[in-house]
Design a protein around this motif. Sequence first.
Motif, PDB file in Angstrom:
ATOM      1  N   ILE A  54      38.474   7.372  53.258  1.00 37.54           N
ATOM      2  CA  ILE A  54      39.888   7.730  53.247  1.00 37.54           C
ATOM      3  C   ILE A  54      40.530   6.987  52.088  1.00 37.54           C
ATOM      4  CG2 ILE A  54      42.080   7.609  54.497  1.00 37.54           C
ATOM      5  CD1 ILE A  54      40.103   9.549  55.760  1.00 37.54           C
ATOM      6  N   VAL A  55      41.348   7.684  51.299  1.00 39.49           N
ATOM      7  CA  VAL A  55      41.989   7.072  50.140  1.00 39.49           C
ATOM      8  C   VAL A  55      43.500   6.989  50.372  1.00 39.49           C
ATOM      9  CG1 VAL A  55      42.360   7.157  47.651  1.00 39.49           C
ATOM     10  CG2 VAL A  55      40.199   7.985  48.615  1.00 39.49           C
ATOM     11  N   ILE A  56      43.993   5.768  50.371  1.00 37.20           N
ATOM     12  CA  ILE A  56      45.427   5.515  50.476  1.00 37.20           C
ATOM     13  C   ILE A  56      45.923   5.122  49.084  1.00 37.20           C
ATOM     14  CG2 ILE A  56      47.240   4.125  51.555  1.00 37.20           C
ATOM     15  CD1 ILE A  56      45.153   3.525  53.806  1.00 37.20           C
ATOM     16  N   SER A  57      46.699   5.985  48.457  1.00 41.11           N
ATOM     17  CA  SER A  57      47.233   5.669  47.136  1.00 41.11           C
ATOM     18  C   SER A  57      48.511   4.849  47.300  1.00 41.11           C
ATOM     19  CB  SER A  57      47.523   6.947  46.350  1.00 41.11           C
ATOM     20  OG  SER A  57      46.326   7.606  46.011  1.00 41.11           O
ATOM     21  N   ASP A  58      48.458   3.622  46.809  1.00 41.49           N
ATOM     22  CA  ASP A  58      49.603   2.716  46.946  1.00 41.49           C
ATOM     23  C   ASP A  58      50.543   2.965  45.776  1.00 41.49           C
ATOM     24  OD1 ASP A  58      51.314   0.726  47.663  1.00 41.49           O
ATOM     25  OD2 ASP A  58      49.813  -0.871  47.684  1.00 41.49           O
ATOM     26  N   VAL A  59      51.477   3.900  45.978  1.00 46.27           N
ATOM     27  CA  VAL A  59      52.356   4.322  44.887  1.00 46.27           C
ATOM     28  C   VAL A  59      53.816   3.936  45.130  1.00 46.27           C
ATOM     29  CG1 VAL A  59      50.851   6.213  44.180  1.00 46.27           C
ATOM     30  CG2 VAL A  59      52.612   6.650  45.892  1.00 46.27           C
ATOM     31  N   LYS A  60      54.177   3.663  46.380  1.00 49.15           N
ATOM     32  CA  LYS A  60      55.536   3.220  46.751  1.00 49.15           C
ATOM     33  C   LYS A  60      56.614   4.090  46.115  1.00 49.15           C
ATOM     34  CE  LYS A  60      54.257  -1.587  47.661  1.00 49.15           C
ATOM     35  NZ  LYS A  60      52.833  -1.579  47.272  1.00 49.15           N
ATOM     36  N   ARG A  61      56.465   5.392  46.234  1.00 50.31           N
ATOM     37  CA  ARG A  61      57.402   6.324  45.621  1.00 50.31           C
ATOM     38  C   ARG A  61      58.638   6.536  46.492  1.00 50.31           C
ATOM     39  NH1 ARG A  61      55.047   5.314  41.056  1.00 50.31           N
ATOM     40  NH2 ARG A  61      53.560   6.827  40.273  1.00 50.31           N
TER      41      ARG A  61
ATOM     42  N   THR B  68      51.866   5.259  50.160  1.00 45.78           N
ATOM     43  CA  THR B  68      52.940   4.372  50.591  1.00 45.78           C
ATOM     44  C   THR B  68      54.240   4.849  49.964  1.00 45.78           C
ATOM     45  OG1 THR B  68      52.482   2.875  48.736  1.00 45.78           O
ATOM     46  CG2 THR B  68      51.419   2.389  50.838  1.00 45.78           C
ATOM     47  N   ILE B  69      55.326   4.775  50.721  1.00 48.70           N
ATOM     48  CA  ILE B  69      56.619   5.196  50.179  1.00 48.70           C
ATOM     49  C   ILE B  69      57.692   4.182  50.574  1.00 48.70           C
ATOM     50  CG2 ILE B  69      56.005   7.638  50.180  1.00 48.70           C
ATOM     51  CD1 ILE B  69      57.728   8.050  52.586  1.00 48.70           C
ATOM     52  N   ASN B  70      58.744   4.146  49.774  1.00 48.65           N
ATOM     53  CA  ASN B  70      59.860   3.229  49.975  1.00 48.65           C
ATOM     54  C   ASN B  70      60.987   3.981  50.677  1.00 48.65           C
ATOM     55  OD1 ASN B  70      62.027   1.500  49.798  1.00 48.65           O
ATOM     56  ND2 ASN B  70      61.717   0.975  47.646  1.00 48.65           N
ATOM     57  N   PRO B  71      61.296   3.620  51.929  1.00 53.26           N
ATOM     58  CA  PRO B  71      62.304   4.373  52.684  1.00 53.26           C
ATOM     59  C   PRO B  71      63.733   3.882  52.475  1.00 53.26           C
ATOM     60  CG  PRO B  71      61.373   2.715  54.094  1.00 53.26           C
ATOM     61  CD  PRO B  71      60.679   2.566  52.752  1.00 53.26           C
TER      62      PRO B  71
END
Length: 305
Positions: free
Chosen positions: A96-103, A137-140
């Motif tokens: 499983i690939v979690i792209s840590d992009v914090k978009r 990952t995203i910034n809420p």
Amino acid sequence: MIIDKLIEKVDLKKSHIVVGLDPRIELMPENFISKKIREGASLSNILFEFNKKIIDSVYDLVPAVKPQVAYYEMYGIEGMIAFRDTIKYAKEKGLIVISDVKRSDIGSTSKAYSNAHLGKVLFSGKQVNDFKTDAVTINPYLGSDTVKEFIEDIKEDGGMIFLLVKTSNKSSGEIQDRISNNKKIYEYVCASINSFADDTLGKNNYHSIGAVTGATYSSELSQIRKLIPRSYLLVPGYGAQGGKGSDVVSGFNKDGLGALVNSSRGIIYAFNRIGKNIGESARIAVKEMNEDINLNLKNVNKYRW
């Protein structure tokens, strides 16, 4: 759904570890770099081959990897080629690939970010999917409209998102711990996760909307576990940032699930401590970390197997 595939891999490998793939040329072994340069390798190839050594050595031990996009963007186009190739290769190895992009951004821009990493972009009848991944990952903290665009894509395509809730950095409390109407800001984010999570529940009773919660704040980790009981927690801060197995167990539920513990530097640069080659050292570090986490889970009756 990716959440169900993730849990299957956790059970198969008896591991809750995510390996962070954060390649930096200046931290790689000199003999590895010089050999690649003599062979005429491009910058993208050097970055990818470093990651490949890690992946080849640990793919049978862990359920997931997490490339942090900043460590690829810093190297320009060559770095992003390595990012693309790393995602593709990790998937080929069954990870499983979690792209840590914090978009995050206003709605239309969030949609573009989501399309790039989770959704579909078509050109001339073909899908553009260079950076398509399993989770991001995203910034809420820009508000709900920035999150809903991602949710549309995960509902359609079965991916996952992890919202930043209580991050592992030292100054995270400057904003995340602020009090408003007797609640901390990160508690409001937890409430929003519960409100967003409708229609994303998998067969194992976990949602496709998770939270990033640092191992360096164990009491907050325990509280967040209670606030969002059906969400998976992505827990950074183990190893190089000081987190230990005893710090992360509060992020797990009684079923022995609910958290993924990330280590980056402590695994991919373990050759500095262990003294073997890149891959062998990474494998040893993963085994040590897995033993530490599972032993501490046994101690609190959260060991699944």
